[in-house]
Write a protein that holds these residues in place. Sequence first.
Motif: not given
Length: 225
Positions: A96, A99-100, A106, A109, A113
């Motif tokens: 997360f 990815g963010k 967000d 991201a 997940n």
Amino acid sequence: MKSFPPTRALIYSILFFIIAAHIFILTKIIFFPYPELFIYPYLSNHGLKPYSQILDQHFPGFMFFPVNLDNLGMNTPEAARLWSIALVIIIHLMLFLIGKTILKSDKKALLVNLLFLIWHPFFEGWVLWIDSFLPLLLLPAFYALLRKKVFITGILLGLSIVFKQTTIPLSALVFIYIFLTTRSLNIIFRFLLGIFIPISLMVLYFISIGVFGDFWYWTVIFNLT
């Protein structure tokens, strides 16, 4: 007390739901921890020397050092399953964060997940082996590389090599990337220094207990020939 905006609270609630769903799936499928994760640390803690009296062709990781999985408490299948679940939770959180950082969102991201939740159980997510621990080193190494912390990247990649020698090609590729993008001898030196610190400590330990020759034979000569 600081409160999160509704959108941020919703994002974290969805992330929690994804992780909880992943844990639920892992508790309902077959779980197979490799026997070596129990046997090798147990034998090491009872006086047998790695590579000399315990034959194995892998780098040591958490199996052959004085601090190993056995004395860290992973000595039953039930404990191993808890370790496996904890690894998955930590990987989710790191995915997360990364990815963010990369996607600048967000919500995007969360998609990372979700993909991990979908694919992990199919790609031997029910197995606990050396590879299961590597994301704890490789994901932070990637994040450190994004932040241009090359020494930390080197340390983490060096530790990953101590766990499994198959990460050596990956480390070489990162070296080439850093060389091509920076052309700085100072930065390259810091990266290589980080890599060689964990590896040097591993080598010194095996020399000190008199098994370096056996270590070299099984992990290098045997594997390559």
